[in-house]
Motif scaffolding. Structure first.
Motif, PDB file in Angstrom:
ATOM      1  N   SER A 200      -4.118   5.993  18.449  1.00 28.78           N
ATOM      2  CA  SER A 200      -2.563   5.950  18.397  1.00 28.78           C
ATOM      3  C   SER A 200      -3.228   4.591  17.108  1.00 28.78           C
ATOM      4  CB  SER A 200      -1.855   4.841  18.880  1.00 28.78           C
ATOM      5  OG  SER A 200      -1.735   6.579  20.229  1.00 28.78           O
ATOM      6  N   THR A 201      -3.379   5.266  15.734  1.00 24.75           N
ATOM      7  CA  THR A 201      -3.688   4.375  14.225  1.00 24.75           C
ATOM      8  C   THR A 201      -2.636   2.762  14.756  1.00 24.75           C
ATOM      9  OG1 THR A 201      -4.533   6.303  13.339  1.00 24.75           O
ATOM     10  CG2 THR A 201      -3.751   4.043  12.162  1.00 24.75           C
ATOM     11  N   HIS A 202      -3.121   1.587  14.744  1.00 25.60           N
ATOM     12  CA  HIS A 202      -1.899   0.156  14.415  1.00 25.60           C
ATOM     13  C   HIS A 202      -1.885   0.293  13.436  1.00 25.60           C
ATOM     14  CE1 HIS A 202      -2.507   0.927  19.043  1.00 25.60           C
ATOM     15  NE2 HIS A 202      -1.300   0.340  19.156  1.00 25.60           N
ATOM     16  N   PRO A 203      -0.763  -0.511  12.684  1.00 25.38           N
ATOM     17  CA  PRO A 203      -0.556  -0.707  11.042  1.00 25.38           C
ATOM     18  C   PRO A 203      -1.950  -1.861  11.226  1.00 25.38           C
ATOM     19  CG  PRO A 203       0.713  -1.068  12.035  1.00 25.38           C
ATOM     20  CD  PRO A 203       0.622  -0.983  13.069  1.00 25.38           C
ATOM     21  N   HIS A 204      -1.981  -1.822  10.079  1.00 28.66           N
ATOM     22  CA  HIS A 204      -2.600  -3.829   8.912  1.00 28.66           C
ATOM     23  C   HIS A 204      -2.211  -4.137   8.352  1.00 28.66           C
ATOM     24  CE1 HIS A 204      -6.696  -6.229   8.970  1.00 28.66           C
ATOM     25  NE2 HIS A 204      -6.802  -5.601   7.674  1.00 28.66           N
ATOM     26  N   PRO A 205      -2.029  -5.431   8.281  1.00 25.75           N
ATOM     27  CA  PRO A 205      -2.291  -5.921   9.312  1.00 25.75           C
ATOM     28  C   PRO A 205      -1.221  -6.557  10.869  1.00 25.75           C
ATOM     29  CG  PRO A 205      -2.013  -7.590   7.124  1.00 25.75           C
ATOM     30  CD  PRO A 205      -2.002  -6.442   6.986  1.00 25.75           C
ATOM     31  N   SER A 206      -1.258  -6.808  11.231  1.00 24.53           N
ATOM     32  CA  SER A 206      -0.839  -7.339  12.082  1.00 24.53           C
ATOM     33  C   SER A 206      -0.571  -7.352  13.762  1.00 24.53           C
ATOM     34  CB  SER A 206      -0.118  -5.092  12.840  1.00 24.53           C
ATOM     35  OG  SER A 206      -0.821  -4.578  13.872  1.00 24.53           O
ATOM     36  N   ILE A 207       0.106  -8.113  14.217  1.00 27.23           N
ATOM     37  CA  ILE A 207      -0.212  -8.901  16.118  1.00 27.23           C
ATOM     38  C   ILE A 207      -0.739  -7.515  16.445  1.00 27.23           C
ATOM     39  CG2 ILE A 207       0.201 -10.012  17.340  1.00 27.23           C
ATOM     40  CD1 ILE A 207       0.098 -11.773  15.651  1.00 27.23           C
ATOM     41  N   ASN A 208      -0.230  -5.834  16.305  1.00 24.35           N
ATOM     42  CA  ASN A 208      -0.734  -4.982  17.538  1.00 24.35           C
ATOM     43  C   ASN A 208      -2.112  -4.746  17.935  1.00 24.35           C
ATOM     44  OD1 ASN A 208       2.125  -5.113  15.995  1.00 24.35           O
ATOM     45  ND2 ASN A 208       2.845  -3.368  18.206  1.00 24.35           N
ATOM     46  N   GLU A 209      -2.941  -5.039  16.389  1.00 22.80           N
ATOM     47  CA  GLU A 209      -4.481  -5.060  16.497  1.00 22.80           C
ATOM     48  C   GLU A 209      -4.349  -5.753  17.278  1.00 22.80           C
ATOM     49  OE1 GLU A 209      -5.879  -4.173  12.239  1.00 22.80           O
ATOM     50  OE2 GLU A 209      -4.220  -5.880  12.672  1.00 22.80           O
ATOM     51  N   SER A 210      -4.635  -6.585  17.761  1.00 25.06           N
ATOM     52  CA  SER A 210      -5.432  -7.214  18.998  1.00 25.06           C
ATOM     53  C   SER A 210      -5.017  -6.395  20.399  1.00 25.06           C
ATOM     54  CB  SER A 210      -4.656  -8.545  19.126  1.00 25.06           C
ATOM     55  OG  SER A 210      -3.194  -8.418  19.537  1.00 25.06           O
ATOM     56  N   LEU A 211      -4.148  -5.335  20.874  1.00 25.38           N
ATOM     57  CA  LEU A 211      -4.388  -5.094  22.100  1.00 25.38           C
ATOM     58  C   LEU A 211      -5.406  -3.735  21.383  1.00 25.38           C
ATOM     59  CD1 LEU A 211      -2.062  -4.763  23.866  1.00 25.38           C
ATOM     60  CD2 LEU A 211      -0.554  -3.134  22.634  1.00 25.38           C
ATOM     61  N   VAL A 212      -5.315  -3.144  20.169  1.00 24.40           N
ATOM     62  CA  VAL A 212      -6.954  -2.327  20.598  1.00 24.40           C
ATOM     63  C   VAL A 212      -7.854  -2.658  20.944  1.00 24.40           C
ATOM     64  CG1 VAL A 212      -7.711  -0.160  18.459  1.00 24.40           C
ATOM     65  CG2 VAL A 212      -5.026  -0.734  18.791  1.00 24.40           C
ATOM     66  N   GLU A 213      -7.730  -3.843  20.132  1.00 29.60           N
ATOM     67  CA  GLU A 213      -8.945  -4.667  19.573  1.00 29.60           C
ATOM     68  C   GLU A 213      -9.907  -5.349  21.236  1.00 29.60           C
ATOM     69  OE1 GLU A 213     -11.383  -4.557  17.171  1.00 29.60           O
ATOM     70  OE2 GLU A 213      -9.635  -4.997  15.048  1.00 29.60           O
ATOM     71  N   ALA A 214      -8.562  -5.593  22.042  1.00 34.98           N
ATOM     72  CA  ALA A 214      -8.941  -5.670  23.172  1.00 34.98           C
ATOM     73  C   ALA A 214      -9.304  -4.990  24.409  1.00 34.98           C
ATOM     74  CB  ALA A 214      -8.106  -6.519  24.497  1.00 34.98           C
ATOM     75  N   ILE A 215      -8.555  -3.292  23.804  1.00 33.11           N
ATOM     76  CA  ILE A 215      -9.319  -1.804  24.835  1.00 33.11           C
ATOM     77  C   ILE A 215     -11.101  -1.818  24.203  1.00 33.11           C
ATOM     78  CG2 ILE A 215      -8.606  -0.041  25.330  1.00 33.11           C
ATOM     79  CD1 ILE A 215      -5.612  -1.120  24.519  1.00 33.11           C
ATOM     80  N   GLU A 216     -10.241  -1.632  23.145  1.00 35.06           N
ATOM     81  CA  GLU A 216     -12.373  -1.346  22.737  1.00 35.06           C
ATOM     82  C   GLU A 216     -13.353  -2.660  23.096  1.00 35.06           C
ATOM     83  OE1 GLU A 216     -11.373  -0.689  18.191  1.00 35.06           O
ATOM     84  OE2 GLU A 216     -11.577  -2.364  17.803  1.00 35.06           O
ATOM     85  N   ASN A 217     -12.661  -4.334  23.224  1.00 34.81           N
ATOM     86  CA  ASN A 217     -13.649  -4.651  24.139  1.00 34.81           C
ATOM     87  C   ASN A 217     -13.708  -4.246  25.403  1.00 34.81           C
ATOM     88  OD1 ASN A 217     -13.303  -8.004  25.677  1.00 34.81           O
ATOM     89  ND2 ASN A 217     -15.081  -7.688  23.412  1.00 34.81           N
ATOM     90  N   ALA A 218     -13.051  -3.848  26.879  1.00 35.19           N
ATOM     91  CA  ALA A 218     -13.333  -3.710  27.527  1.00 35.19           C
ATOM     92  C   ALA A 218     -14.013  -1.721  27.496  1.00 35.19           C
ATOM     93  CB  ALA A 218     -11.960  -2.760  28.298  1.00 35.19           C
TER      94      ALA A 218
END
Length: 463
Positions: free
Chosen positions: A438-456
């Motif tokens: 799911s594409t999240h808007p940039h720049p946004s706080i919501n992006e941090s959620l995708v980044e954390a999942i990618e990190n996992a």
């Protein structure tokens, strides 16, 4: 007078239940003995967040130089801050009253007591009136727990803390749950010296340990003194109108004495079941005094229900309102879906904000899950840098085998709004794959959620 449903208490459990019942065509009455809207609207969720907004804005003006703005002579008027919070309460009270009238609910002011044979008696001033019902929902809420110390003038609970008309030089807060932390942030932000006493080894003891460590670090940097593994041993009211407090440390049995202007007791709440007449029909209580209910909120006595803070579980307004809807739908026979208490968001509105849902890392491991954990700091997020709010992080926990989203823990600006995405995703049994696709808007706080999942999952781009 006979009603299909009578609801006792008009907080976020009671008035929501009454409205939902009226929407389904039930002849409904709502009994309230104090203020319409309950503790949440009058002395809890709403007015406290108004105070926190003012404190946050005050701090923003004081630090406006980092945004290229020179805000000179920033002055705080506590009486206006308090007045604003009360005005918001009054406006929302009128809104609740309008909804009750719109839905043709009979509003009865007074103190109710349950009698036998589906009857209550309501005492109002010098008048007593009996009402009969087919179903009864008890939504009487809770009240602050009392300290085992004599009452003194400057020992207050959350209600009293919103009525202090001066900025205390020094205030001590007992307990570091949501109430304790929010008031600690507020008083620190407006200029008070704040001390927190917590009996556990960490503040915010029900949160993931990394969240607790982060908020502890933040509070210490703000000058808030944290005394964990501690308890109040003695309280003395001095002639100087201050209070002297002796604090005991559990680990080393050491003591410290401090003088403060006020003490705020934030040690929790206790269900309000006294003098309700529960014994007249045999309604059972837990050992902690809560009303026992099944998964659809029916007590051990048929047609008698209970919801909200008066039953075991989370003492949260959004939980109470959800329970109200399920309870009414059960009464009318709609066979509603049970509430998943593992998917309840818990939020603390300090700065930085805190929000979490599901299992902590420790809880997930204790349940036997093999887990994948990912984190992403706001210091690496473009929108957080734009906002000038880079403290905190997002932490996600997934089941390694199934990809189930087990938990999410956030600390940072705006996370009390961001947590809703996690709630919906978990309710839909979403795995990490659906979020990453799911594409999240940039720049946004919501992006941090995708980044954390990618990190996992070892796919991190920006961390």
């Amino acid at each position: 007078m006979h009603f299909d449903l009578i609801v006792l208490g008009s907080g976020p459990a009671g008035y929501v239940a009454a409205i939902r019942a009226a929407q389904f065509g039930l002849k409904t009455a709502l009994v309230e003995n104090k203020e319409l809207g309950g503790v949440c609207l009058n002395w809890g969720c709403i007015p406290t967040k108004s105070l926190l907004k003012s404190a946050n804005l005050f701090q923003l003006f004081k630090n406006s130089n980092k945004y290229g703005i020179n805000a000179k002579k920033v002055e705080l008027k506590l009486e206006k801050i308090l007045a604003r919070s009360r005005n918001i309460v009054e406006e929302l009270q009128k809104g609740v009253a309008f909804l009750i009238k719109k839905n043709e609910i009979k509003l009865i002011y007074g103190t109710a007591k349950i009698l036998e044979e589906k009857t209550i008696i309501v005492k109002s001033k010098n008048k007593k009136t009996k009402y009969k019902f087919s179903n009864l929902i008890i939504a009487t809420g809770a009240q602050p727990k009392q300290l085992d110390f004599p009452k003194i003038p400057n020992l207050v609970n959350y209600k009293g803390a919103m009525s202090i008309r001066e900025i205390p030089n020094k205030i001590l807060i007992i307990g570091s749950g949501a109430i304790g932390l929010e008031f600690a942030y507020f008083y620190n932000a407006i200029g008070s010296k704040v001390i927190i006493v917590e009996k556990h080894s960490q503040i915010l003891p029900n949160a993931d340990r990394e969240i607790s460590i982060e908020i502890s670090k933040n509070f210490k940097n703000k000058g808030i003194k944290l005394l964990t593994n501690s308890r109040i041993k003695e309280i003395k009211y001095l002639k100087s109108k201050q209070t002297q407090i002796e604090i005991e440390y559990f680990k080393n049995k050491d003591y410290i004495k401090v003088n403060v202007d006020y003490i705020l007791s934030a040690i929790g709440i206790t269900p309000f079941t006294k003098n309700l007449g529960l014994e007249n029909v045999g309604i059972k209580l837990t050992k902690n005094g809560h009303i026992k209910v099944n998964e659809y909120y029916e007590t051990n006595i048929k047609n008698y229900y209970a919801i909200g803070d008066v039953i075991p579980g989370f003492s949260l307004a959004h939980v109470a309102s959800h329970e109200a809807k399920i309870c009414v739908e059960q009464i009318i026979g709609l066979n509603p879906k049970k509430l998943n208490y593992n998917n309840i968001p818990r939020c603390i509105y300090t700065n930085p904000e805190i929000a979490f849902v599901g299992y902590s890392e420790k809880e997930a491991l204790a349940k036997g899950f093999e887990i994948k954990v990912g984190k992403f700091p706001f210091s690496a997020l473009g929108k957080a840098k734009i906002n000038g709010e880079t403290e905190g992080f997002i932490k996600v926990i997934f089941d390694k085998k199934s990809g189930e989203w087990l938990g999410c823990h956030m600390i940072g600006k705006g996370v009390t709004e961001l947590i809703t995405e996690v709630i919906i995703a978990r309710n839909l049994e979403t795995t990490h794959l659906e979020v990453l696709e799911s594409t999240h808007p940039h720049p946004s706080i919501n992006e941090s959620l995708v980044e954390a999942i990618e990190n996992a999952y070892g796919k991190s781009i920006h961390f």
